[in-house]
Design an enzyme around this catalytic site. Sequence first.
Site, PDB file in Angstrom:
ATOM      1  N   LYS A  13       0.895  -1.247   0.068  1.00 50.71           N
ATOM      2  CA  LYS A  13       0.101  -0.066  -0.057  1.00 50.71           C
ATOM      3  C   LYS A  13       0.889   1.418   0.003  1.00 50.71           C
ATOM      4  O   LYS A  13       0.720   2.214  -0.829  1.00 50.71           O
ATOM      5  CB  LYS A  13      -0.865  -0.011   1.351  1.00 50.71           C
ATOM      6  CG  LYS A  13      -1.730  -1.212   1.283  1.00 50.71           C
ATOM      7  CD  LYS A  13      -2.937  -1.056   2.330  1.00 50.71           C
ATOM      8  CE  LYS A  13      -2.440  -1.130   3.915  1.00 50.71           C
ATOM      9  NZ  LYS A  13      -1.614  -2.302   4.037  1.00 50.71           N
ATOM     10  N   ARG A  88      -9.230   0.327   8.895  1.00 56.78           N
ATOM     11  CA  ARG A  88      -8.914  -1.038   9.266  1.00 56.78           C
ATOM     12  C   ARG A  88     -10.050  -1.898   9.883  1.00 56.78           C
ATOM     13  O   ARG A  88      -9.824  -3.098  10.295  1.00 56.78           O
ATOM     14  CB  ARG A  88      -7.869  -0.898   9.971  1.00 56.78           C
ATOM     15  CG  ARG A  88      -6.140  -0.876   9.296  1.00 56.78           C
ATOM     16  CD  ARG A  88      -5.263  -0.694  10.364  1.00 56.78           C
ATOM     17  NE  ARG A  88      -4.144  -1.459   9.864  1.00 56.78           N
ATOM     18  CZ  ARG A  88      -3.112  -0.832   9.307  1.00 56.78           C
ATOM     19  NH1 ARG A  88      -3.125   0.374   9.152  1.00 56.78           N
ATOM     20  NH2 ARG A  88      -1.773  -1.441   9.009  1.00 56.78           N
ATOM     21  N   ARG A 127      12.079  -5.203   4.788  1.00 57.67           N
ATOM     22  CA  ARG A 127      11.511  -3.580   4.615  1.00 57.67           C
ATOM     23  C   ARG A 127      12.668  -2.932   5.500  1.00 57.67           C
ATOM     24  O   ARG A 127      12.932  -3.157   6.568  1.00 57.67           O
ATOM     25  CB  ARG A 127      10.097  -3.385   4.738  1.00 57.67           C
ATOM     26  CG  ARG A 127       9.819  -2.102   4.979  1.00 57.67           C
ATOM     27  CD  ARG A 127       8.361  -2.024   4.615  1.00 57.67           C
ATOM     28  NE  ARG A 127       7.654  -2.305   6.021  1.00 57.67           N
ATOM     29  CZ  ARG A 127       6.124  -1.959   6.000  1.00 57.67           C
ATOM     30  NH1 ARG A 127       5.689  -1.664   4.987  1.00 57.67           N
ATOM     31  NH2 ARG A 127       5.687  -2.436   7.202  1.00 57.67           N
ATOM     32  N   ARG A 160      11.423  -1.166  11.022  1.00 63.89           N
ATOM     33  CA  ARG A 160      10.425  -1.010  12.040  1.00 63.89           C
ATOM     34  C   ARG A 160      10.135  -1.824  13.070  1.00 63.89           C
ATOM     35  O   ARG A 160      10.552  -3.188  12.926  1.00 63.89           O
ATOM     36  CB  ARG A 160       9.091  -0.828  11.111  1.00 63.89           C
ATOM     37  CG  ARG A 160       8.700   0.329  10.547  1.00 63.89           C
ATOM     38  CD  ARG A 160       7.415   0.276   9.752  1.00 63.89           C
ATOM     39  NE  ARG A 160       6.061  -0.242  10.137  1.00 63.89           N
ATOM     40  CZ  ARG A 160       5.175  -0.509   9.559  1.00 63.89           C
ATOM     41  NH1 ARG A 160       5.114   0.343   8.315  1.00 63.89           N
ATOM     42  NH2 ARG A 160       4.245  -1.009   9.952  1.00 63.89           N
ATOM     43  N   ARG A 171      -0.002  -9.251  13.513  1.00 60.62           N
ATOM     44  CA  ARG A 171      -0.625  -8.096  12.429  1.00 60.62           C
ATOM     45  C   ARG A 171      -1.734  -8.767  11.423  1.00 60.62           C
ATOM     46  O   ARG A 171      -2.721  -8.475  11.024  1.00 60.62           O
ATOM     47  CB  ARG A 171       0.211  -7.241  11.757  1.00 60.62           C
ATOM     48  CG  ARG A 171       0.900  -6.220  12.795  1.00 60.62           C
ATOM     49  CD  ARG A 171       2.328  -5.833  12.438  1.00 60.62           C
ATOM     50  NE  ARG A 171       2.265  -5.081  11.240  1.00 60.62           N
ATOM     51  CZ  ARG A 171       3.383  -4.828  10.273  1.00 60.62           C
ATOM     52  NH1 ARG A 171       4.597  -5.201  10.564  1.00 60.62           N
ATOM     53  NH2 ARG A 171       3.114  -4.146   9.132  1.00 60.62           N
TER      54      ARG A 171
HETATM   55  P1  AMP Z   1       0.938   0.865   8.892  1.00 63.58           P
HETATM   56  O1  AMP Z   1       2.159   1.592   8.602  1.00 63.58           O
HETATM   57  O2  AMP Z   1      -0.545   1.123   7.945  1.00 63.58           O
HETATM   58  O3  AMP Z   1       1.271  -0.817   8.689  1.00 63.58           O
HETATM   59  O4  AMP Z   1       0.442   0.836  10.411  1.00 63.58           O
HETATM   60  C1  AMP Z   1       1.348   0.678  11.432  1.00 63.58           C
HETATM   61  C2  AMP Z   1       0.716   0.356  12.706  1.00 63.58           C
HETATM   62  O5  AMP Z   1       0.094   1.709  12.941  1.00 63.58           O
HETATM   63  C3  AMP Z   1      -0.627  -0.474  12.507  1.00 63.58           C
HETATM   64  O6  AMP Z   1      -0.116  -1.879  12.767  1.00 63.58           O
HETATM   65  C4  AMP Z   1      -1.419  -0.090  13.847  1.00 63.58           C
HETATM   66  O7  AMP Z   1      -0.672  -0.406  15.098  1.00 63.58           O
HETATM   67  C5  AMP Z   1      -1.292   1.369  13.556  1.00 63.58           C
HETATM   68  N1  AMP Z   1      -2.363   1.724  12.551  1.00 63.58           N
HETATM   69  C6  AMP Z   1      -2.098   2.383  11.485  1.00 63.58           C
HETATM   70  N2  AMP Z   1      -3.275   2.639  10.809  1.00 63.58           N
HETATM   71  C7  AMP Z   1      -4.406   2.174  11.808  1.00 63.58           C
HETATM   72  C8  AMP Z   1      -5.805   2.147  11.708  1.00 63.58           C
HETATM   73  N3  AMP Z   1      -6.435   2.684  10.485  1.00 63.58           N
HETATM   74  N4  AMP Z   1      -6.440   1.446  12.863  1.00 63.58           N
HETATM   75  C9  AMP Z   1      -5.810   1.304  14.098  1.00 63.58           C
HETATM   76  N5  AMP Z   1      -4.395   1.234  14.023  1.00 63.58           N
HETATM   77  C10 AMP Z   1      -3.694   1.593  12.883  1.00 63.58           C
END
Ligand code: AMP
Length: 216
Positions: A13, A88, A127, A160, A171
Amino acid sequence: MKLVLLGPPGAGKGTLASLLKNSLSILHISTGDILREEMRNNTKLGREVKQYIDHGKLVPDEVVTKLVENKFSGHAVNHGYMLDGFPRTETQAEDLDRILSRVNRPLDYAVYLESSLPVIIQRLTGRRICRNCGALFHMKNKPPKKAGTCDECGGEVYQRADDNEETIKIRMDIYMKNTKPIIDYYAAQGKLQKVDADKDAKEVQDILMKILDEGR
Ligand code: AMP
């Protein structure tokens, strides 16, 4: 163009969003990026969300929805927007619909990036990210030219805390339970577009641009 990008962690994404951002020049909202920025700046919110993020858990709906709402009220979205990592959960999807109808910018498409587990694990464990500008690297497919240093800005390239096999599993479980059901939510609205995201990012971008062009 008004889009949300859906798909499991590691579906690409973020990579696709940065490619599309350049070709479509629309507002890009990544809740993950916003939250990581808060953690980097050690704000109150950043400290609150760190435990969730580092352990692969979802940040509470009301916290992320507020962030998205603020973005929409603070930016002009006349040229469109692209949400990446939000919604999400079904609650977030319903709240998003309410926000979008309030700003009178309803969604065109929900793009579902379908990806298989071995590809996801390979992408996430390799990554790396620039701490300064957010540029994405991969230890096998796109390593930084100088180890640990960003090609774009010279910033520090890091892994990360949530990109390890144990947290990736958490996740993925959360994705299957909370996020996968919203695919049906958008299918029911007739807005879902599926793309095979095991392909490389440029190929995925070309396929998607074709779909979006046809829909214009
Ligand atoms: P991402 O960079 O999109 O993989 O997001 C990293 C982390 O941020 C996720 O594993 C969640 O802990 C938190 N996070 C990001 N977006 C959301 C969301 N829409 N709802 C809840 N937690 C989020």
